[in-house]
Design a protein around this motif. Structure first.
Motif, PDB file in Angstrom:
ATOM      1  N   UNK A   1       7.911  -2.599  -8.756  1.00  0.00           N
ATOM      2  CA  UNK A   1       8.416  -2.775  -7.812  1.00  0.00           C
ATOM      3  C   UNK A   1       7.108  -3.395  -7.357  1.00  0.00           C
ATOM      4  N   UNK A   2       7.948  -4.414  -6.466  1.00  0.00           N
ATOM      5  CA  UNK A   2       6.576  -5.237  -5.560  1.00  0.00           C
ATOM      6  C   UNK A   2       7.359  -5.208  -4.266  1.00  0.00           C
ATOM      7  N   UNK A   3       6.384  -4.936  -2.964  1.00  0.00           N
ATOM      8  CA  UNK A   3       5.882  -4.989  -1.754  1.00  0.00           C
ATOM      9  C   UNK A   3       4.654  -6.266  -1.251  1.00  0.00           C
ATOM     10  N   UNK A   4       4.831  -6.541  -0.070  1.00  0.00           N
ATOM     11  CA  UNK A   4       4.311  -7.729   0.547  1.00  0.00           C
ATOM     12  C   UNK A   4       3.621  -6.889   1.570  1.00  0.00           C
ATOM     13  N   UNK A   5       2.535  -6.658   1.866  1.00  0.00           N
ATOM     14  CA  UNK A   5       1.577  -5.953   3.091  1.00  0.00           C
ATOM     15  C   UNK A   5       0.925  -7.310   3.856  1.00  0.00           C
ATOM     16  N   UNK A   6       0.865  -7.757   5.285  1.00  0.00           N
ATOM     17  CA  UNK A   6      -0.426  -8.841   5.904  1.00  0.00           C
ATOM     18  C   UNK A   6      -0.870  -8.839   5.649  1.00  0.00           C
ATOM     19  N   UNK A   7      -1.544  -7.389   5.344  1.00  0.00           N
ATOM     20  CA  UNK A   7      -2.987  -7.171   5.158  1.00  0.00           C
ATOM     21  C   UNK A   7      -3.714  -7.503   4.110  1.00  0.00           C
ATOM     22  N   UNK A   8      -2.572  -6.550   3.185  1.00  0.00           N
ATOM     23  CA  UNK A   8      -3.096  -6.369   1.365  1.00  0.00           C
ATOM     24  C   UNK A   8      -2.718  -7.151   0.545  1.00  0.00           C
ATOM     25  N   UNK A   9      -1.655  -8.103   1.099  1.00  0.00           N
ATOM     26  CA  UNK A   9      -0.793  -8.967  -0.110  1.00  0.00           C
ATOM     27  C   UNK A   9      -0.038  -8.136  -0.903  1.00  0.00           C
ATOM     28  N   UNK A  10       0.064  -8.580  -1.356  1.00  0.00           N
ATOM     29  CA  UNK A  10       1.103  -8.234  -2.547  1.00  0.00           C
ATOM     30  C   UNK A  10       0.907  -7.048  -2.936  1.00  0.00           C
ATOM     31  N   UNK A  11       1.812  -6.470  -3.646  1.00  0.00           N
ATOM     32  CA  UNK A  11       0.720  -5.110  -4.027  1.00  0.00           C
ATOM     33  C   UNK A  11       2.365  -4.443  -4.563  1.00  0.00           C
ATOM     34  N   UNK A  12       2.168  -4.552  -6.466  1.00  0.00           N
ATOM     35  CA  UNK A  12       2.671  -3.502  -7.285  1.00  0.00           C
ATOM     36  C   UNK A  12       2.680  -2.503  -8.256  1.00  0.00           C
ATOM     37  N   UNK A  13       3.791  -1.896  -7.945  1.00  0.00           N
ATOM     38  CA  UNK A  13       3.606  -0.652  -8.487  1.00  0.00           C
ATOM     39  C   UNK A  13       4.040  -0.567  -9.484  1.00  0.00           C
ATOM     40  N   UNK A  14       3.681   0.580 -10.598  1.00  0.00           N
ATOM     41  CA  UNK A  14       4.789   0.824 -12.010  1.00  0.00           C
ATOM     42  C   UNK A  14       6.099   2.465 -11.155  1.00  0.00           C
ATOM     43  N   UNK A  15       6.765   1.833 -11.538  1.00  0.00           N
ATOM     44  CA  UNK A  15       8.218   2.681 -11.197  1.00  0.00           C
ATOM     45  C   UNK A  15       8.163   4.067 -11.423  1.00  0.00           C
ATOM     46  N   UNK A  16       7.250   4.184 -13.067  1.00  0.00           N
ATOM     47  CA  UNK A  16       7.288   5.614 -13.371  1.00  0.00           C
ATOM     48  C   UNK A  16       6.309   6.513 -12.194  1.00  0.00           C
ATOM     49  N   UNK A  17       5.378   5.651 -11.506  1.00  0.00           N
ATOM     50  CA  UNK A  17       4.513   6.462 -10.885  1.00  0.00           C
ATOM     51  C   UNK A  17       4.859   6.891  -9.779  1.00  0.00           C
ATOM     52  N   UNK A  18       6.309   6.683  -9.851  1.00  0.00           N
ATOM     53  CA  UNK A  18       6.965   6.639  -8.129  1.00  0.00           C
ATOM     54  C   UNK A  18       7.806   7.962  -8.529  1.00  0.00           C
ATOM     55  N   UNK A  19       7.524   9.289  -7.185  1.00  0.00           N
ATOM     56  CA  UNK A  19       8.988  10.141  -7.523  1.00  0.00           C
ATOM     57  C   UNK A  19      10.407   9.280  -6.845  1.00  0.00           C
ATOM     58  N   UNK A  20      11.440  10.588  -7.015  1.00  0.00           N
ATOM     59  CA  UNK A  20      12.489  10.499  -6.937  1.00  0.00           C
ATOM     60  C   UNK A  20      12.424  11.258  -5.727  1.00  0.00           C
ATOM     61  N   UNK A  21      11.982  10.719  -4.492  1.00  0.00           N
ATOM     62  CA  UNK A  21      11.928  11.181  -2.959  1.00  0.00           C
ATOM     63  C   UNK A  21      13.499  11.733  -1.804  1.00  0.00           C
TER      64      UNK A  21
END
Length: 486
Positions: free
Chosen positions: A166-186
């Motif tokens: 999953x990728x999202x964009x932050x104005x200060x940090x730019x594009x950040x991509x994380x592995x979905x396996x690291x994300x919990x079903x919140x």
């Protein structure tokens, strides 16, 4: 892009922390700089942390800081209700959660506490996090329906795939991509029917047309989950701005015990609102020009969020005190006296002209509690060493000081006009006759009437406030002290 709309969405859990005030300030500045709208929204979905009276603190702090909201619980702009518990009554959160369930982006979870406690945990950013194993995702529609009809307690969880990124964009940090396996079903909807902070945030920001979301960078790890919600609904993501951490002088996270954790604490320590707001604006943001003093109106003109730094901002108490001192120097005297009077009354118990004393200290203090150490001698001369009469630059000694005081005592006893100007003229006349420099006479007199090396006013200013009787008595006591100890 549509009109800029930002929101400050605090939880009513106590005093307003410096980090929260900075978020509110930046959101206000971003909106106002672009000619947009700034909203106040109260996020009270965490009922366990709710503190009675905290909502009033939010209103009071924002009013004191000058952060006037265009819409909120007290100003309907057509996007209300603006309190999450009231929004919940409209069924908005459950409606959107159920929409995600239908899309396969969320699911009902009926797991009991004992089962959840048996699941494995992972360390994420130093915290132990339970990773849910998607057990209830495998329940059939019939099983889910039966559980719901039986009134079995449930939560609704976000369904994050185990593969991909999953990728999202932050104005200060730019594009950040994380592995979905690291994300919990919140959890999106809790067992009490309330939405979680994370889910309500996304739903409210979208339905209230919020364009820019400003928050601390501790939320960076949750941002991919928010992004997945926006993508699942097919909504346009807001502009994300994650602010740097604020640390103390030792580069540790601000603590409530450190004295600079909340806005109310700082005001209680004698800082003025404008200085605190100015200082907080510079915790992570730097203007184009090399200047540090800004009014709120000037900050609105200057503020460009692209100039926010990613590096942690240091809460430098020495710098804040300096800045506060600059605001006190520039402050209208009437307002200064109004704020200084309680401190003066606490420090000076005799019947002196407090306005004259206030005028003396105005340019010499950094915070109001400093007043006490500057004026405590008005109540009585403290114990002091006669070595204080020796001043290299003034060319004075205890012996020369005794001579000067003996010669001036009868002059001061006869003096009728005890105004600063008249007393100064008398001393200048003595200096001229004696053929010495001003300091040769001024230093012994000031030491005699104050017993201090540093005073907020000169000898004649102090004597004007003390009056003839007290000034003469103090000079007589000084002569006796010098005669005894020499």
């Amino acid at each position: 892009m549509s009109k800029v709309r930002t929101r400050y969405a605090p939880s009513p859990t106590g005093k307003m922390h410096v980090g929260n005030l900075r978020s509110a300030l930046y959101e206000f500045l971003i909106a106002k700089h672009a000619g947009g709208e700034f909203m106040l929204r109260i996020e009270d979905t965490d009922q366990e942390r709710f503190v009675e009276g905290a909502t009033e603190i939010i209103y009071r702090t924002m009013e004191q800081a000058g952060l006037v909201h265009d819409e909120g619980p007290d100003r309907d702009g057509g996007f209300g209700p603006y309190v999450q518990s009231e929004r919940m009554k409209t069924g908005i959160y459950m409606k959107y959660a159920e929409e995600l369930v239908k899309k396969g982006e969320a699911y009902y979870c009926f797991c009991e506490k004992e089962r959840l406690e048996s699941l494995k945990t992972e360390i994420v950013e130093g915290k132990e996090i339970m990773m849910y194993d998607k057990h209830c995702l495998s329940l059939s529609e019939e099983e889910v329906k039966a559980n719901l009809e039986a009134g079995k307690p449930f939560v609704i969880r976000q369904n994050i795939p185990m593969e991909g990124t999953t990728t999202f964009h932050d104005e200060l940090y730019g594009d950040i991509t994380v592995e979905n396996a690291e994300l919990d079903d919140m959890i999106l909807i809790k067992s009490d029917g309330y939405p979680t902070y994370n889910f309500a945030n996304v739903v409210d920001d979208h339905t209230m047309n919020i364009t820019h979301v400003v928050r601390g960078n501790e939320y960076l790890s949750s941002a991919p989950k928010y992004q997945r919600l926006y993508d699942a609904f097919g909504w346009e993501s807001p502009v994300y701005i994650h602010l740097p951490l604020i640390t103390d002088e030792n580069h540790k996270k601000l603590s409530k015990r450190s004295g600079h954790a909340s806005f109310e604490d700082l005001l209680g320590q004698g800082f003025v609102t404008e200085a605190v707001v100015n200082f907080i604006a510079l915790l992570g943001w730097s203007p184009e020009e090399n200047r540090e003093i800004f009014s709120l109106e000037e900050l609105v003109q200057e503020f460009d969020y692209h100039r926010i730094s990613k590096s942690p901002a240091v809460f430098d108490m020495v710098k804040l005190k300096w800045m506060n001192g600059e605001y006190l120097k520039a402050m209208d005297f009437h307002r200064f006296y109004e704020m200084a009077e309680p401190y003066l009354k606490e420090a000076v118990h005799k019947e002196y002209d407090l306005k004259k004393i206030a005028a003396m200290v105005k340019t010499r203090i950094e915070v109001f509690p400093d007043i006490k150490e500057h004026v405590d001698f008005f109540d009585g001369v403290p114990e002091y060493e006669i070595s204080m009469y020796a001043h290299k630059k003034m060319k004075t000694t205890p012996e020369s000081s005794l001579e000067v005081l003996r010669e001036l005592l009868p002059v001061f006893e006869k003096q009728e006009d005890y105004s600063n100007d008249a007393l100064y003229e008398t001393l200048c006349g003595y200096v001229k006759e004696k053929g010495c420099k001003n300091g040769y006479a001024m230093w012994p007199v000031r030491t005699a009437v104050s017993g201090k090396q540093m005073t907020p006013g000169g000898a004649t200013e102090l004597m004007e406030v003390l009056g003839r009787e007290e000034s003469v008595a103090r000079i007589q006591a000084a002569i006796a002290k010098l005669e005894k100890e020499l």
